[in-house]
Design an enzyme around this catalytic site. Structure first.
Site, short mmCIF file in Angstrom:
data_model
loop_
_atom_site.label_atom_id
_atom_site.label_comp_id
_atom_site.label_asym_id
_atom_site.label_seq_id
_atom_site.Cartn_x
_atom_site.Cartn_y
_atom_site.Cartn_z
N HIS A 1 74.44 -15.01 -3.17
CA HIS A 1 75.21 -16.08 -2.52
C HIS A 1 75.03 -16.13 -1.01
O HIS A 1 75.51 -17.05 -0.37
CB HIS A 1 76.69 -15.98 -2.85
CG HIS A 1 77.38 -14.86 -2.11
ND1 HIS A 1 77.27 -13.55 -2.51
CD2 HIS A 1 78.14 -14.84 -0.99
CE1 HIS A 1 77.95 -12.80 -1.68
NE2 HIS A 1 78.48 -13.55 -0.74
C1 UD1 Z 1 82.61 -16.17 1.52
C2 UD1 Z 1 82.44 -15.15 2.64
C3 UD1 Z 1 81.42 -14.09 2.21
C4 UD1 Z 1 81.79 -13.49 0.89
C5 UD1 Z 1 81.91 -14.60 -0.14
C6 UD1 Z 1 82.25 -14.08 -1.51
C7 UD1 Z 1 82.67 -16.04 4.92
C8 UD1 Z 1 81.94 -16.32 6.16
N1 UD1 Z 1 81.91 -15.75 3.85
O1 UD1 Z 1 81.39 -16.87 1.38
O2 UD1 Z 1 81.42 -13.07 3.19
O3 UD1 Z 1 80.80 -12.57 0.49
O4 UD1 Z 1 82.94 -15.49 0.32
O5 UD1 Z 1 82.37 -15.09 -2.43
O6 UD1 Z 1 83.88 -16.07 4.90
N2 UD1 Z 1 83.37 -22.83 -3.26
C9 UD1 Z 1 83.87 -23.28 -4.46
N3 UD1 Z 1 85.03 -22.75 -4.90
C10 UD1 Z 1 85.74 -21.83 -4.22
C11 UD1 Z 1 85.23 -21.40 -2.99
C12 UD1 Z 1 84.04 -21.89 -2.53
O7 UD1 Z 1 83.26 -24.11 -5.12
O8 UD1 Z 1 86.80 -21.39 -4.69
C13 UD1 Z 1 82.08 -23.37 -2.78
C14 UD1 Z 1 82.26 -24.57 -1.89
O9 UD1 Z 1 81.19 -25.43 -2.10
C15 UD1 Z 1 82.15 -23.96 -0.51
C16 UD1 Z 1 81.14 -22.85 -0.73
O10 UD1 Z 1 81.43 -22.38 -2.04
O11 UD1 Z 1 81.77 -24.87 0.45
C17 UD1 Z 1 81.20 -21.74 0.25
O12 UD1 Z 1 82.53 -21.20 0.32
P1 UD1 Z 1 82.97 -20.42 1.66
O13 UD1 Z 1 84.35 -19.92 1.50
O14 UD1 Z 1 82.67 -21.25 2.84
O15 UD1 Z 1 81.96 -19.20 1.75
P2 UD1 Z 1 81.33 -18.25 0.62
O16 UD1 Z 1 79.91 -18.57 0.47
O17 UD1 Z 1 82.17 -18.24 -0.60
#
Ligand code: UD1
Length: 385
Positions: free
Chosen positions: A225
């Site tokens: 990821h």
């Molecule tokens: C975040 C953390 C990362 C951690 C990861 C674990 C930061 C900078 N990054 O990254 O360190 O390893 O979580 O999962 O905080 N999304 C969904 N559903 C959700 C959450 C996210 O669909 O419940 C999708 C959305 O499209 C979103 C993308 O995932 O835009 C990224 O989510 P985000 O919270 O920005 O960062 P992660 O990649 O999850």
């Protein structure tokens, strides 16, 4: 009866994203069991899908949040700013004696920054980890959170040296061990057998479970990821190409972060998910993932937490990154940092299949009692003030 909560120090514990939940569960349990502080939970809502969020609260018996900020997704600036704006009023009543943050996600730095500027002390659990790669958003979050913190709990000894090198006073730093391993140890007996998870995912995708369960070398578990691996379509294509070659030898079971699945499809790489030797599935709960990892021949990952969990379980791990902020998993554990170079990945993969890879041992203080040490130290520190 007297109401102790009026006199006990108030600790506001913050969670936001999936890797925070395994860290906060034992801390809330230890703080509650000890009864010397009044621990309250704030959920920023950075992760919100059932599979990324609520499943963990249920499985890990985390109490319902006292405050939910419901920020959701966005760019880094938007998400961090939303957390800050919504968290600031939570501190307005002046009741919090400290804000406890865990890990390195955007919610961690956002709440630490708000607290520090409001004059509320910041406590960081999992302080001191450094990848020395500032292109990782988490590295920025780690460095800044540690600079803002008044009490820093470290998971491995090298973390103490990292903090001292950045000018943080020694008396703020406590080597307490790893709360992730508290959670692992607490839940190992409840892990869902891999056969159940694999059978279910095969049924959902019309695959034969035998192709994953009845093989000479078992299966490899994969998670991906990191933006550096999944956001650039060319990098992602190369990586999936290499992983596809490995799958012909050992089938790959692949619980997918939502962003990863979206990036694979946007990049037109959906064929990888249609292969008979790759089993894609939605994100797993903690107990399902624990079972899958415990029974895997090896793990391929870019996650931080899985590097630690595989070391604790003695399962070989290939970390698909050029660096790690958790060097003890390499020097003492079962982790190999292989980057994304196909030659290196193949070489280490073959080595593990032929001789099992390095044996490894559990690092110091990864003993299942880190949260109890943190709770005892934190209560003493707050009471002394
Ligand atoms: C975040 C953390 C990362 C951690 C990861 C674990 C930061 C900078 N990054 O990254 O360190 O390893 O979580 O999962 O905080 N999304 C969904 N559903 C959700 C959450 C996210 O669909 O419940 C999708 C959305 O499209 C979103 C993308 O995932 O835009 C990224 O989510 P985000 O919270 O920005 O960062 P992660 O990649 O999850």
């Amino acid at each position: 009866m007297t109401d102790n909560s009026k006199v006990r120090p108030v600790v506001l514990c913050v969670v936001g994203a999936r890797p925070n939940f395994m860290k906060i569960a034992p801390i809330m349990r230890a703080l509650g069991g000890q009864g010397r502080v009044d621990a309250r939970l704030v959920h920023t809502g950075q992760h919100y899908d059932y599979a990324m969020n609520e499943a963990f609260f249920r499985q890990l018996d985390i109490p319902a949040p006292d405050v939910s900020l419901e920020v959701g997704s966005g760019t880094h600036a938007q998400q961090t700013a939303q957390v800050m704006q919504r968290f600031e009023p939570v501190l307005d009543d002046g009741r919090a004696d400290c804000v406890l943050v865990v890990g390195d996600v955007n919610s961690t730095i956002a709440c630490a920054l708000v607290a520090a500027k409001k004059g509320v002390r910041v406590v960081h659990v999992e302080a001191g980890l450094r990848s020395r790669d500032r292109t990782m958003p988490e590295e920025i979050n780690r460095i800044l959170t540690d600079q803002l913190s008044d009490r820093l709990y470290v998971t491995e000894r090298e973390g103490v040296d990292n903090l001292l090198a950045e000018g943080i006073a020694r008396d703020k730093v406590v080597f307490a061990g790893n709360v992730m391993i508290d959670t692992l140890q607490h839940n190992l007996g409840r892990a869902v057998p891999a056969v159940e998870t694999i059978t279910q995912a095969c049924a959902a995708t019309n695959r034969s479970a035998a192709a994953f369960l009845e093989t000479p070398d078992g299966y490899a578990a994969l998670t991906l990821h990191r933006p550096s691996n999944v956001d650039d379509p060319a990098v992602l294509a190369d990586l999936l190409g290499t992983l596809g070659q490995l799958a012909t030898r050992t089938p790959i079971v692949f619980p997918m972060h939502p962003r990863t699945e979206a990036r694979i499809r946007e990049a037109g790489l959906g064929d990888f998910l249609a292969r008979g030797d790759v089993l894609p599935m939605p994100p797993l709960g903690y107990l399902e993932m624990l079972g899958l990892v415990r029974e895997a021949r090896l793990v391929l990952t870019d996650s931080g937490g899985l590097q630690e969990e595989t070391t604790a379980l003695g399962i070989p791990c290939l970390t698909l990154r050029d660096n790690t902020e958790r060097p003890v998993t390499v020097s003492e554990g079962t982790n190999h940092v292989v980057g994304t170079d196909p030659g290196t990945i193949h070489e280490v993969f073959n080595l593990i299949l032929s001789n099992g890879g390095k044996a490894g041992r559990r690092p110091e203080l990864w003993d299942g009692h880190a949260a109890e040490r943190i709770a005892a130290d934190l209560a003493g520190w707050l009471e002394a003030r």
